[in-house]
Design an enzyme around this catalytic site. Structure first.
Site, PDB file in Angstrom:
ATOM      1  N   GLU A 242      -7.029  -7.381  -1.442  1.00 47.29           N
ATOM      2  CA  GLU A 242      -7.752  -7.259  -0.168  1.00 47.29           C
ATOM      3  C   GLU A 242      -9.194  -6.845  -0.418  1.00 47.29           C
ATOM      4  O   GLU A 242      -9.480  -5.681  -0.642  1.00 47.29           O
ATOM      5  CB  GLU A 242      -7.073  -6.245   0.765  1.00 47.29           C
ATOM      6  CG  GLU A 242      -5.719  -6.671   1.280  1.00 47.29           C
ATOM      7  CD  GLU A 242      -5.180  -5.734   2.361  1.00 47.29           C
ATOM      8  OE1 GLU A 242      -5.973  -4.911   2.899  1.00 47.29           O
ATOM      9  OE2 GLU A 242      -3.977  -5.809   2.665  1.00 47.29           O
TER      10      GLU A 242
ATOM     11  N   GLU B 227       0.818  -1.223   0.000  1.00 47.17           N
ATOM     12  CA  GLU B 227       0.000   0.000   0.000  1.00 47.17           C
ATOM     13  C   GLU B 227       0.851   1.272   0.000  1.00 47.17           C
ATOM     14  O   GLU B 227       0.427   2.299   0.548  1.00 47.17           O
ATOM     15  CB  GLU B 227      -0.971  -0.001   1.191  1.00 47.17           C
ATOM     16  CG  GLU B 227      -1.958  -1.158   1.164  1.00 47.17           C
ATOM     17  CD  GLU B 227      -2.969  -1.119   2.291  1.00 47.17           C
ATOM     18  OE1 GLU B 227      -4.122  -1.494   2.072  1.00 47.17           O
ATOM     19  OE2 GLU B 227      -2.594  -0.682   3.413  1.00 47.17           O
TER      20      GLU B 227
END
Length: 834
Positions: A255, A186
């Site tokens: 995710e 991320e």
């Protein structure tokens, strides 16, 4: 000499044969712009996150088995650097940190592995998975940027993990289960804050990872400009609109958040099965081919592993498998049906020509067509209005916020809003083993704080306030101690009758003592990074001992430059006197401060390890105190009967830690209540975009009172529970219970089959059954506008009572005609007791 030559040739032949054998087991993982390919074949891959440290080796086989039965192809996990390298170059891969054993357990079940090495993981894990000693290394100003010291350490750990996996032949290129690996995590969410150094760093990550030559593709999640050959991927509640940055990269969702995490003071999150299935179906409707649930089993933040700060010990996440290992129904079952259908369409979805049609009002159709056949998605993204459309000559009703899947473009086999899976309602049952039906018998001892609160003794001293991270996070607790030596002519004494102690803290827990007397405690909540403590104090002429105990509740795990967020007491620390309108301030921040890391009972595990737990020295069963701060409690218990998950009810306690047989269950804090607002008593409406506050529950109640005790940590005979109570509590209410399915509610839409099971127990009673359009939810069903003309309850009782499972077709042919009007969506609902 001839004998040696023959031996050498034999050894060489063996090596050649072994190499050929290994090559025969290897399979080639690659990709094109459509999908991940395995041995040249495009694949639809369904994965779920299970983090090995958040469960135990004893739980792993069952969790993975349930994941496979739920239709998954792969298990995804992070690798937790700070757990494996708590001290520099000292590694731990034992117990529930045995990464290799975990991967091999997955392999034994015939599933693939997606290994997210990071080694920054976020994951609501303490310090995002970074070891805190890394922050304190000379030459490191900040982490996750172009810094040679940091990058050397990151490369060392990443290489260590890769080499361990290679040694055990765990990469697909060696015949192992690992098909994808991830570097960083991320970073695109924060990269702009690091400027050119951030861009340089992410390029270095890609080159470093590629140089490790693992033989499978690397991914980078949430990295919109991931350097080639990295595949950039998406994280979020919805990723159907995500497009990879490279036309040769497949659309991967690393995710899909199945729920959300919980904080102390936070409500219980819930994401409905309907919405989660909707998100998955939309992703595959628009070209997705790899999807991972975060989490599929959330588990438990044992010990001091939770991040935040202020995140709970439970990491249940409302995942398809709950914290204890039970199926979270209907979520698990609803997704399983979806998975079966998607896998049956694999060839069409990965090779078909795609046509999209917009019907207006947020309704669309997508056709995947090959020479062999076609598969279709019909979607209604409208948040409130159902829709009926004519598609290829047939009429289809689409509930709001739903997707219908037609594997042959004719028959609706699945609609995300129509759940044909039972709902489980779990209950806690008291421990019936041995004498544990009676209240637990307690012993106690005080935490010895006088050396710190009264005498100010410590391990080292500095003329400054330090960040608590400088002690390498070896404990939640750090004593800050100094003297305020007030002379007769000190101006602050003129305001002594109206004096306060003012402390600027980092927002974690703070306990203040002056001259050995307890002043007060203060804490904040998740999301706060600073706090102001100010309380009246009484000081005298001469030396005054000021002792402050800082207690972290997990370190920051996410955000731009999260590693630099202060912890402990950054200061200033002030004495504030007031005389009339005049304010007199004495700044203690630059005084000599003495520090002590940890607490007496925590040092060397004095009071709670297996050896100490069996020792009676220093423990007393007399006059067991209630609501006493800084107190240790100990008791014994027997293992609850049968094999259901075990939980510890800590209602009545304040805040602290709990150990069973020396294993740290995690932080407890049952006195921290969830906020009063934000919950609804009505059934959750799945329609519309999900957010972490939607459908929340448990307002005004303790955020967590139940704490998981893995059965593999228990033993036959006597087991020991030790508590360290920080705030003060009443242990008389504590008990062990087991978690079982108490009620199972089956449902099936017309012409589907209702399947009902009590998961190993027998169905003891059918409380309610109706076929028509019944209303309400499990535990609160009621008759709708119509139902079967005959009472279906006796029929269902005959089919199900006394059995461990039963199935009933929801049709008029089986249950009789109904009084429902034409066009009514009919379903069968049943409420059973287990």
């Amino acid at each position: 000499m001839a004998t040696l030559k023959h031996c050498s040739r034999a050894i060489l032949l063996c090596l050649i044969l072994q190499t050929l054998f290994n090559l025969s087991l290897a399979y080639r993982v690659s990709h094109d712009g459509r999908a991940i390919t395995i041995d040249g074949e495009r694949k639809i891959l369904l994965s779920g996150s299970i983090h090995y440290p958040r469960s135990t080796p004893g739980m792993w086989p069952d969790l993975i088995k349930k994941a496979k039965e739920g239709g998954l192809d792969a298990i995804e996990t992070y690798v937790f650097w700070n757990a494996h390298e708590p001290l520099r170059r000292q590694y731990d891969f034992t117990g529930n940190l045995d990464l290799i054993r975990f991967i091999k357990t997955i392999q034994d079940q015939g599933l693939y592995v997606i290994l997210r090495i990071g080694p920054y993981v976020c994951a609501e894990w303490n310090y995002g998975g970074f070891p805190v000693w890394l922050h304190n290394m000379p030459g490191i100003e900040e982490l996750r940027t172009t810094n040679k010291v940091f990058m050397n350490e990151m490369q060392n750990f990443t290489t260590l993990i890769v080499d361990m996996a290679k040694k055990e032949k765990l990469f697909a290129s060696q015949g192992g289960p690992i098909i994808l690996a991830q570097i960083e995590n991320e970073y695109g969410n924060v990269m702009s804050d690091y400027g050119d150094a951030g861009k340089s760093y992410i390029n270095w990550c890609a080159k470093m990872a590629t140089s490790l030559d693992i033989g499978v593709p690397w991914i980078m999640c949430q990295e919109s400009d991931a350097p080639s050959p990295m595949i950039n991927t998406c994280n979020g509640f919805y990723c159907d609109q995500f497009t990879p940055n490279n036309p040769n990269s497949p659309k991967i969702w690393t995710e899909n958040w199945t729920g959300w995490f919980k904080s102390w003071g936070g409500k219980d999150p819930k994401r409905t099965a309907e919405d989660l299935a909707f998100a998955v179906a939309r992703f595959f409707q628009f070209g997705g081919t790899v999807q991972n649930y975060y989490m599929y089993h959330g588990g438990t933040n044992f010990g001091r592993t939770s991040g935040g700060p202020y995140l709970t010990t439970s990491y249940d996440y409302d995942a398809p498998i709950d914290e204890y290992g039970h199926l979270n129904q209907p979520k698990w079952g609803h997704l399983r049906e979806l998975h079966k259908l998607l896998k049956s369409m694999e060839k069409t979805l990965t090779h078909g020509n795609v046509t999209n049609t917009d019907y207006g009002n947020s309704v669309s159709a997508t056709v995947y067509a090959t020479e062999e056949g076609s598969s279709c998605f019909l979607a209604n993204e409208n948040q409130s209005e159902d829709s009926t459309i004519t598609f290829q000559g047939n009429s289809y009703n689409l509930p709001a916020w739903s997707v219908s899947i037609l594997p042959d473009c004719k028959t609706e086999e699945f609609n995300t809003a129509k759940v044909n899976t039972q709902t489980n309602v779990k209950v806690k049952r008291p421990n019936q083993a041995g004498n544990d039906r009676a209240p637990l018998q307690w012993k106690w001892r005080p935490e010895m704080i006088n050396d710190f609160a009264v005498r100010g003794k410590g391990h080292f001293a500095l003329n400054t306030l330090i960040d608590q991270k400088s002690t390498n996070d070896v404990s939640d607790y750090l004593w800050y101690m100094t003297n305020a030596d007030l002379k007769d002519d000190d101006p602050i004494l003129s305001g002594s009758s109206n004096m306060t102690l003012r402390i600027n803290s980092s927002g974690q827990v703070l306990h203040a003592y002056v001259n050995g007397n307890y002043v007060d405690s203060q804490w904040t909540k998740y999301g706060a990074s600073n706090d102001l403590f100010e309380r009246p104090v009484k000081l005298t002429r001469g030396k005054n001992q000021i002792s402050l105990l800082s207690a972290t509740v997990g370190l920051q795990n996410y955000g731009s430059k999260f590693d630099m967020v202060p912890n402990g007491i950054p200061g200033p620390v002030l004495l504030v006197g007031r005389v009339g309108d005049e304010t007199i301030i004495k700044d203690l921040s630059s005084h000599k401060w003495t520090y002590n890391v940890g607490l007496y009972g925590l040092d060397d595990k004095k009071f709670y390890n297996a050896k100490a737990a069996n020792s009676e020295r220093g423990w007393s069963s007399k006059n067991v105190p209630l609501n006493r701060r800084m107190t240790w409690y100990k008791t014994t218990f027997e293992v609850p009967l049968e094999n259901d998950p075990v939980v510890l009810n800590l209602q009545g306690m304040g805040k602290g830690f709990a150990w069973v047989n020396g294993y740290n269950l995690g932080r407890y804090w049952p006195t921290y209540l969830a906020e009063e607002d934000g919950c609804s008593t009505e059934s959750c409406d799945y329609r519309g975009p999900y957010g972490s506050n939607k459908c929340a529950s448990n307002c005004g109640n303790p955020s967590q009172i139940w704490y998981h005790v893995p059965r593999s940590w228990l033993k036959d005979g006597v087991n020991t529970l030790v508590l360290f109570e920080e705030f003060g509590g009443n242990p008389s209410q504590i008990n062990f219970q087991t978690v079982v399915v108490g009620t199972a509610c089956g449902q099936a839409y017309e012409n589907k089959t209702m399947e009902l099971t009590c998961h190993g127990r027998r169905i003891s009673e059918i409380k309610y059954a109706s076929f028509g359009d019944p209303q309400g939810a499990c535990g609160a069903f009621k008759k709708g506008s119509c139902e079967a003309e005959i009472d279906v309850l006796p029929l269902i009782k005959k089919q199900c009572v006394g059995k461990k499972s039963c199935s009933v077709e929801a049709s008029e042919a089986n249950l009789g005609a109904t009084s429902c009007a034409t066009g009514t969506v009919k379903r069968l609902v049943v409420e059973a007791l287990c």
